[in-house]
Motif scaffolding. Structure first.
Motif, PDB file in Angstrom:
ATOM      1  N   ALA A  88       0.843  -1.207   0.000  1.00  0.00           N
ATOM      2  CA  ALA A  88       0.000   0.000   0.000  1.00  0.00           C
ATOM      3  C   ALA A  88       0.876   1.254   0.000  1.00  0.00           C
ATOM      4  CB  ALA A  88      -0.896  -0.001   1.239  1.00  0.00           C
ATOM      5  N   GLY A  89       0.331   2.319  -0.578  1.00  0.00           N
ATOM      6  CA  GLY A  89       1.031   3.595  -0.563  1.00  0.00           C
ATOM      7  C   GLY A  89       2.336   3.572  -1.329  1.00  0.00           C
ATOM      8  N   VAL A  90       2.355   2.886  -2.464  1.00  0.00           N
ATOM      9  CA  VAL A  90       3.583   2.723  -3.236  1.00  0.00           C
ATOM     10  C   VAL A  90       3.425   3.382  -4.592  1.00  0.00           C
ATOM     11  CG1 VAL A  90       5.049   1.025  -4.399  1.00  0.00           C
ATOM     12  CG2 VAL A  90       4.304   0.630  -2.052  1.00  0.00           C
ATOM     13  N   GLY A  91       4.341   4.234  -4.950  1.00  0.00           N
ATOM     14  CA  GLY A  91       4.349   4.907  -6.242  1.00  0.00           C
ATOM     15  C   GLY A  91       5.324   6.068  -6.211  1.00  0.00           C
ATOM     16  N   TRP A  92       5.701   6.555  -7.371  1.00  0.00           N
ATOM     17  CA  TRP A  92       6.733   7.594  -7.470  1.00  0.00           C
ATOM     18  C   TRP A  92       6.407   8.812  -6.619  1.00  0.00           C
ATOM     19  CZ3 TRP A  92      11.494   7.062  -8.929  1.00  0.00           C
ATOM     20  CH2 TRP A  92      12.276   8.171  -9.238  1.00  0.00           C
ATOM     21  N   THR A  93       5.130   9.165  -6.527  1.00  0.00           N
ATOM     22  CA  THR A  93       4.729  10.316  -5.706  1.00  0.00           C
ATOM     23  C   THR A  93       4.051   9.899  -4.405  1.00  0.00           C
ATOM     24  OG1 THR A  93       2.621  10.502  -6.899  1.00  0.00           O
ATOM     25  CG2 THR A  93       4.473  11.803  -7.729  1.00  0.00           C
ATOM     26  N   SER A  94       3.822   8.604  -4.199  1.00  0.00           N
ATOM     27  CA  SER A  94       3.120   8.141  -2.994  1.00  0.00           C
ATOM     28  C   SER A  94       4.058   7.873  -1.828  1.00  0.00           C
ATOM     29  CB  SER A  94       2.332   6.856  -3.309  1.00  0.00           C
ATOM     30  OG  SER A  94       1.367   7.088  -4.312  1.00  0.00           O
ATOM     31  N   ASN A  95       5.240   7.335  -2.105  1.00  0.00           N
ATOM     32  CA  ASN A  95       6.217   7.106  -1.032  1.00  0.00           C
ATOM     33  C   ASN A  95       7.571   7.694  -1.433  1.00  0.00           C
ATOM     34  OD1 ASN A  95       6.558   5.002  -2.962  1.00  0.00           O
ATOM     35  ND2 ASN A  95       7.422   3.610  -1.442  1.00  0.00           N
ATOM     36  N   PRO A  96       7.618   9.017  -1.565  1.00  0.00           N
ATOM     37  CA  PRO A  96       8.871   9.655  -1.977  1.00  0.00           C
ATOM     38  C   PRO A  96       9.943   9.543  -0.905  1.00  0.00           C
ATOM     39  CG  PRO A  96       7.268  11.316  -1.332  1.00  0.00           C
ATOM     40  CD  PRO A  96       6.542  10.002  -1.321  1.00  0.00           C
ATOM     41  N   ALA A  97      11.155   9.251  -1.340  1.00  0.00           N
ATOM     42  CA  ALA A  97      12.294   9.141  -0.430  1.00  0.00           C
ATOM     43  C   ALA A  97      13.561   9.265  -1.263  1.00  0.00           C
ATOM     44  CB  ALA A  97      12.271   7.818   0.325  1.00  0.00           C
ATOM     45  N   ALA A  98      14.422  10.201  -0.887  1.00  0.00           N
ATOM     46  CA  ALA A  98      15.607  10.485  -1.699  1.00  0.00           C
ATOM     47  C   ALA A  98      16.720   9.471  -1.470  1.00  0.00           C
ATOM     48  CB  ALA A  98      16.099  11.896  -1.415  1.00  0.00           C
ATOM     49  N   HIS A  99      17.129   9.287  -0.214  1.00  0.00           N
ATOM     50  CA  HIS A  99      18.322   8.494   0.090  1.00  0.00           C
ATOM     51  C   HIS A  99      18.016   7.468   1.185  1.00  0.00           C
ATOM     52  CE1 HIS A  99      20.415  11.645  -2.109  1.00  0.00           C
ATOM     53  NE2 HIS A  99      19.935  12.538  -1.264  1.00  0.00           N
ATOM     54  N   GLY A 100      18.650   6.313   1.070  1.00  0.00           N
ATOM     55  CA  GLY A 100      18.535   5.326   2.132  1.00  0.00           C
ATOM     56  C   GLY A 100      19.514   5.584   3.260  1.00  0.00           C
ATOM     57  N   LEU A 101      20.787   5.765   2.933  1.00  0.00           N
ATOM     58  CA  LEU A 101      21.850   5.936   3.925  1.00  0.00           C
ATOM     59  C   LEU A 101      22.742   7.094   3.518  1.00  0.00           C
ATOM     60  CD1 LEU A 101      23.658   4.944   6.334  1.00  0.00           C
ATOM     61  CD2 LEU A 101      24.824   3.478   4.657  1.00  0.00           C
ATOM     62  N   TRP A 102      23.089   7.926   4.505  1.00  0.00           N
ATOM     63  CA  TRP A 102      24.021   9.032   4.292  1.00  0.00           C
ATOM     64  C   TRP A 102      25.039   8.977   5.433  1.00  0.00           C
ATOM     65  CZ3 TRP A 102      23.043  13.223   0.599  1.00  0.00           C
ATOM     66  CH2 TRP A 102      24.040  14.204   0.588  1.00  0.00           C
TER      67      TRP A 102
END
Length: 587
Positions: free
Chosen positions: A434-448
């Motif tokens: 659920a809530g999956v899509g280019w604009t539905s679950n935006p997130a830039a980076h996993g680890l910094w």
């Protein structure tokens, strides 16, 4: 079949714990001898003499095997003893933990099993389950005294003794990644269709199988063969340079509950508990912990931390209105049964101070409805202290953006503290649910990573919209990296960086002069046509920046990865050429 009581070996257990320095003043404090602390309804403390033992386990499995994105969480705790004829199937969000001071103090004669969740024996979505600190003789396994552990990401298998063989998939179905640490297998490990795997400080009779990326760090019995030869794509590192094993809950000889925190190991090979030993470390009685239960507020938890207590999170979901602040040196935060933290008001879930000796293990961090900027931050930006002799250590931390519900975050995990150790993490922007899509679950980076001399064993980061991993601190070391780049860029112009088409899966900053990584796999599953990634890895070309054993794979008939690292390495394309590209070393 109901479990039966076997030999308890209490005298042997007690003698071993005294010899190993486990017994300390006050260990049995807290719950009275033989009394189980109030862990809440989803911690199931079992012993071999319990009536209906098999039915209890089967009921948990019936609820959890289909529970891909549901709220239920469970921990099954096995008291010392022998469990005859017991089958333990393990579903989603289920962790099975032995309560002995040594893995052989709990002996299951029967079966421990992870069964493929998808049709056609496909275990590529077998996430969020684990087993720790007990031994299994798989007489009721899949035949030939073999245990089936068909799994993919976020599946901690630690401090285990398999008195037989283990197979890491189901029949001919696919499986996609996994983790061994401090594991002894008396017989054979068959990785079969496993696409990639990391084993640290383990030992077995033999290993068979290789597909893309198999990494062995400090392992007795690592297979012969050399990357990138097909069927021999093995990466062997002789010794684990520095690690502190994950803490574990156990029962002392007086019946009191405590948490053992192992000491640092340097240049280690093999298991920490060989020949009945108890590895050096410290023991914390349970009365030094606040036992957190769903419904506890962040204010309550922070007050307990401020009062000098450690935290033991029990299974369930924790909706936090403010950030957990871990500030006291030496604090232990330990979760059992995949306790899940979430905030919907834009607050980060957990931050630490720049202090030595912190241990944060076994937590599931879920992105909320509002962007909190970061889910977890290890020390504040600009931290300067060194922690070489007593580092911050993170074990089995799992991050999720979307899947259960729409969520968003800029960066899941930021590490500013120098000398931090990370021992297994999966950082996942969901590609299904659920809530999956280019604009539905935006997130830039996993680890910094900004901290210097940060070391990571078992880094899984997937589907983020910009660089999956950004490394700006000097002296970083990574042993095993697995990344699928995002499935869902709508068009190439919407997924383009300053360096070209797409965003690198692993990016080392231009100012970095020292960095080294071993065993890296980057895979593409583009769902839209005419989308490609120019470079899987980007890093400055310097003598102190080195990469060993890299592979890229194109998994569907769209798009490609054009280079392995910078402008070096062949293309992985699903049309017209090989879908796999390898590079043994860079530069």
């Amino acid at each position: 079949m109901q479990g039966k009581t076997g030999t308890s070996r209490v005298g042997d257990v007690a003698a071993r714990m005294v010899a190993g320095g486990v017994l300390a003043a006050g260990v049995a404090a807290g719950a009275a001898a033989g009394e189980v602390p109030d862990f809440g309804p989803h911690v199931h403390v079992l012993d071999p003499a319990m009536p209906g033992l098999q039915q209890r386990i089967d009921d948990i499995y019936a609820a959890q095997q289909p529970n891909h994105f549901g709220p239920r969480r469970d921990a099954i705790l096995l008291k010392p003893g022998t469990y005859e004829g017991l089958r333990i199937p393990v579903g989603f969000y289920t962790q099975v933990l032995g309560l002995g001071a040594h893995p052989d103090d709990v002996h299951v004669i029967g079966d421990l099993r992870s069964t493929a969740f998808l049709d056609n024996d496909n275990a590529t979505q077998n996430f969020w389950r684990g087993a720790e600190n007990f031994s299994v003789t798989p007489t009721l396994g899949i035949g030939d005294n073999t245990l089936q552990w068909a799994v993919s990401q976020a599946i901690p298998f630690r401090r285990m003794h398999v008195r037989g063989n283990i197979r890491l998939n189901q029949r001919n179905g696919w499986a996609s990644g996994g983790w061994f640490a401090d594991v002894l297998v008396d017989g054979r490990v068959d990785s079969a269709t496993q696409q990639q795997w990391i084993s640290r400080n383990s030992r077995w009779g033999s290993w068979t199988g290789s597909n893309w990326n198999m990494v062995f760090v400090g392992v007795h019995g690592a297979p012969e063969g050399e990357f990138p030869t097909p069927g021999q794509r093995f990466t062997r590192i002789a010794k684990t340079p520095l690690v502190r094993e994950k803490p574990y809950l156990f029962i002392d000889p007086k019946g009191g509950y405590a948490v053992r925190v192992p000491a640092l190991r340097r240049d280690s090979v093999g298991i920490s508990w060989a020949n009945g030993a108890t590895a050096p470390g410290r023991t914390l009685p349970i009365d030094q912990f606040h036992i957190a239960r769903p419904g506890d507020t962040a204010k309550t938890l922070n007050a307990q931390l401020a009062a000098g207590r450690h935290l033991l999170f029990t299974p369930g979901e924790y909706l936090l209105a403010e950030t957990l602040q871990v500030k006291r040196p030496g604090t232990v935060v330990l979760g059992i049964g995949f306790p899940t933290l979430r905030s919907d008001n834009g607050q980060p879930l957990l931050k630490t101070a720049d202090v030595s000796g912190l241990t944060i293990s076994g937590l599931f961090l879920d992105a909320g409805q509002a962007d909190s900027g970061v889910l977890m931050e290890v020390a504040p930006p600009g931290s300067k202290k060194r922690h070489k002799t007593d580092p911050i250590v993170l074990h089995d931390l799992f991050f999720r953006v979307g899947g259960a519900a729409a969520g968003q975050v800029t960066t899941a995990l930021r590490i500013h503290a120098h000398d931090t150790l990370v021992d297994h993490t999966w950082v996942w922007r969901a590609d299904h649910g659920a809530g999956v899509g280019w604009t539905s679950n935006p997130a830039a980076h996993g680890l910094w990573v900004n901290g210097e001399d940060v070391t990571i064993y078992g880094l899984f980061v997937e589907h983020f919209q910009k660089a999956q991993v950004v490394w700006q601190g000097n002296g970083g070391r990574v042993y095993f990296y697995q990344s699928e780049i995002p499935y869902d860029p709508p068009t190439q112009p919407e997924w383009t960086s300053a360096t070209g088409r797409g965003h690198a899966a692993y990016q080392v900053g231009d100012s970095v002069t020292r960095h080294e990584a071993w065993g890296l796999g980057v895979y593409s599953v583009f769902l839209k046509p005419d989308v490609v990634l120019d470079r899987a890895i980007e890093a400055p070309r310097r003598p102190g920046v080195r990469f060993h054993h890299m592979i890229t794979v194109c998994l569907v008939d769209k798009g490609s990865i054009e280079h392995v690292i910078n402008d070096t390495g062949e293309a992985a394309r699903c049309k017209g050429s090989s879908n796999t590209a390898t590079l043994k070393a860079y530069p």
